[in-house]
Design an enzyme around this catalytic site. Structure first.
Site, PDB file in Angstrom:
ATOM      1  N   SER A 206     -31.170  -1.082 -28.233  1.00 22.76           N
ATOM      2  CA  SER A 206     -30.352  -2.055 -27.506  1.00 22.76           C
ATOM      3  C   SER A 206     -31.253  -3.055 -26.794  1.00 22.76           C
ATOM      4  O   SER A 206     -31.987  -2.704 -25.867  1.00 22.76           O
ATOM      5  CB  SER A 206     -29.449  -1.346 -26.497  1.00 22.76           C
ATOM      6  OG  SER A 206     -28.641  -2.267 -25.818  1.00 22.76           O
TER       7      SER A 206
ATOM      8  N   HIS B 292     -28.897  -3.484 -31.508  1.00 22.35           N
ATOM      9  CA  HIS B 292     -27.629  -3.482 -30.791  1.00 22.35           C
ATOM     10  C   HIS B 292     -27.688  -4.572 -29.720  1.00 22.35           C
ATOM     11  O   HIS B 292     -28.560  -4.552 -28.855  1.00 22.35           O
ATOM     12  CB  HIS B 292     -27.432  -2.109 -30.135  1.00 22.35           C
ATOM     13  CG  HIS B 292     -26.072  -1.883 -29.573  1.00 22.35           C
ATOM     14  ND1 HIS B 292     -25.032  -1.391 -30.326  1.00 22.35           N
ATOM     15  CD2 HIS B 292     -25.570  -2.072 -28.331  1.00 22.35           C
ATOM     16  CE1 HIS B 292     -23.956  -1.273 -29.575  1.00 22.35           C
ATOM     17  NE2 HIS B 292     -24.251  -1.683 -28.359  1.00 22.35           N
TER      18      HIS B 292
ATOM     19  N   ASP C 135     -25.736  -6.404 -26.726  1.00 27.45           N
ATOM     20  CA  ASP C 135     -24.634  -6.284 -25.773  1.00 27.45           C
ATOM     21  C   ASP C 135     -24.232  -7.645 -25.240  1.00 27.45           C
ATOM     22  O   ASP C 135     -25.015  -8.320 -24.553  1.00 27.45           O
ATOM     23  CB  ASP C 135     -25.044  -5.383 -24.604  1.00 27.45           C
ATOM     24  CG  ASP C 135     -25.131  -3.921 -25.019  1.00 27.45           C
ATOM     25  OD1 ASP C 135     -24.159  -3.432 -25.611  1.00 27.45           O
ATOM     26  OD2 ASP C 135     -26.164  -3.279 -24.745  1.00 27.45           O
TER      27      ASP C 135
ATOM     28  N   MET D 131     -21.628  -9.486 -22.757  1.00 22.33           N
ATOM     29  CA  MET D 131     -20.721  -9.231 -21.631  1.00 22.33           C
ATOM     30  C   MET D 131     -20.279 -10.553 -21.025  1.00 22.33           C
ATOM     31  O   MET D 131     -21.084 -11.475 -20.879  1.00 22.33           O
ATOM     32  CB  MET D 131     -21.424  -8.373 -20.572  1.00 22.33           C
ATOM     33  CG  MET D 131     -22.038  -7.102 -21.111  1.00 22.33           C
ATOM     34  SD  MET D 131     -22.880  -6.149 -19.826  1.00 22.33           S
ATOM     35  CE  MET D 131     -23.857  -5.022 -20.837  1.00 22.33           C
TER      36      MET D 131
ATOM     37  N   HIS E 297     -22.065  -5.976 -29.816  1.00 22.36           N
ATOM     38  CA  HIS E 297     -21.110  -5.179 -29.050  1.00 22.36           C
ATOM     39  C   HIS E 297     -20.409  -6.121 -28.074  1.00 22.36           C
ATOM     40  O   HIS E 297     -20.970  -6.510 -27.052  1.00 22.36           O
ATOM     41  CB  HIS E 297     -21.862  -4.064 -28.317  1.00 22.36           C
ATOM     42  CG  HIS E 297     -20.996  -3.138 -27.538  1.00 22.36           C
ATOM     43  ND1 HIS E 297     -21.511  -2.104 -26.790  1.00 22.36           N
ATOM     44  CD2 HIS E 297     -19.642  -3.083 -27.374  1.00 22.36           C
ATOM     45  CE1 HIS E 297     -20.525  -1.460 -26.206  1.00 22.36           C
ATOM     46  NE2 HIS E 297     -19.388  -2.039 -26.534  1.00 22.36           N
TER      47      HIS E 297
ATOM     48  N   MET F 158     -18.375  -6.771 -25.342  1.00 22.97           N
ATOM     49  CA  MET F 158     -17.738  -6.289 -24.116  1.00 22.97           C
ATOM     50  C   MET F 158     -17.118  -7.484 -23.402  1.00 22.97           C
ATOM     51  O   MET F 158     -17.560  -7.910 -22.334  1.00 22.97           O
ATOM     52  CB  MET F 158     -18.765  -5.561 -23.247  1.00 22.97           C
ATOM     53  CG  MET F 158     -19.157  -4.211 -23.798  1.00 22.97           C
ATOM     54  SD  MET F 158     -20.442  -3.398 -22.838  1.00 22.97           S
ATOM     55  CE  MET F 158     -21.882  -3.990 -23.716  1.00 22.97           C
TER      56      MET F 158
ATOM     57  N   MET G  36     -18.520   5.349 -26.453  1.00 22.51           N
ATOM     58  CA  MET G  36     -19.324   5.064 -25.261  1.00 22.51           C
ATOM     59  C   MET G  36     -19.568   6.359 -24.495  1.00 22.51           C
ATOM     60  O   MET G  36     -18.634   7.107 -24.200  1.00 22.51           O
ATOM     61  CB  MET G  36     -18.612   4.056 -24.365  1.00 22.51           C
ATOM     62  CG  MET G  36     -18.460   2.670 -24.953  1.00 22.51           C
ATOM     63  SD  MET G  36     -20.055   1.873 -25.326  1.00 22.51           S
ATOM     64  CE  MET G  36     -20.790   1.775 -23.678  1.00 22.51           C
TER      65      MET G  36
ATOM     66  N   ASP H 145     -23.353   5.383 -27.614  1.00 21.97           N
ATOM     67  CA  ASP H 145     -24.093   4.396 -26.815  1.00 21.97           C
ATOM     68  C   ASP H 145     -23.984   4.736 -25.338  1.00 21.97           C
ATOM     69  O   ASP H 145     -22.884   4.790 -24.785  1.00 21.97           O
ATOM     70  CB  ASP H 145     -23.489   3.008 -27.078  1.00 21.97           C
ATOM     71  CG  ASP H 145     -24.156   1.895 -26.278  1.00 21.97           C
ATOM     72  OD1 ASP H 145     -25.203   2.143 -25.652  1.00 21.97           O
ATOM     73  OD2 ASP H 145     -23.623   0.779 -26.297  1.00 21.97           O
TER      74      ASP H 145
END
Length: 214
Positions: A7, A32, A34, A36, A65, A67, A136, A174
């Site tokens: 990540s 990965h 992330d 957000m 991912h 979010m 998660m 994760d």
């Protein structure tokens, strides 16, 4: 063999290109990323420009991912930036079936994500055709949290469901993943380990190697 997805959120962004290369040299299978939005989770992270920069260096697949509250409004921008796989939360505010259909029609892959307190039964309907189901093992939003043991129950339920229905969907986990929790997750039935602070908080090659050998 276990699939490792480092990540990038915990990497040293001042040395991003080098850390991507080191991770690949240690046989990372994908990255990965992330994303957000400050609404779905209280933190803000990378946008399409950073994904594009990673894509210019990385040769392995990039999984984004999302979010974010409305992933249906943003996934295309990340697709244009070079992302290959889109992971969307069951808890997000979008028509999941429609969003998955659009992603599939674009030629990209998708996965469904559930938080630690979301029962797996809520997402059974999305697994057929999904590339990944992401469990998660921390609450989304921040790196460095402790592993939530009860997440292993979801992993076991997903593995039983996949085997029973002869699906090709892979199980990813994760949050708080290191060589100890990673082994527990694999024993429970996980295929893919996402690791952030464990990998990038030490010797990258050594730590990816330890996870690959589990």
């Amino acid at each position: 063999m276990v699939i490792i997805s480092p990540s990038i959120i915990s990497s040293n962004l001042t040395q991003l290109g080098e850390q991507v290369k080191l991770s690949e040299a240690a046989h990372a299978d994908m990255f990965h990323l992330d994303v957000m939005d400050g609404h779905f989770v209280p933190n803000l992270t990378m946008g399409p420009d950073l994904v594009k920069a990673i894509r210019s260096v990385a040769t392995v697949p990039l999984e984004v991912h999302l979010m974010v509250e409305k992933p249906d409004k943003y996934w295309r921008k990340f697709s244009e930036a070079g992302a290959d796989i889109f992971l969307i939360h069951y808890e997000s505010l979008c028509n999941i079936h429609e969003t998955f259909r659009e992603i599939k029609n674009s030629g990209k892959k998708y996965g469904i994500v559930i938080n630690p307190d979301t029962p797996f039964s809520k997402v059974e309907q999305y697994l057929d055709g999904a590339y990944i189901v992401l469990i998660m093992s921390v609450y989304p939003g921040f790196s460095g949290q402790s592993f939530i043991e009860m997440s292993l129950d979801n992993v076991k339920k997903v593995r039983e469901f996949i085997n029973k229905n002869d699906l090709e969907t892979m199980i990813e986990i994760d949050g708080g993943i290191n060589e100890i929790t990673g082994k527990k997750a694999l024993d429970a039935g996980a295929d893919i380990l996402v690791s952030a602070s464990y990998i990038y908080g030490g010797n990258i090659s050594e730590r990816i190697g330890k996870l690959k050998s589990l």
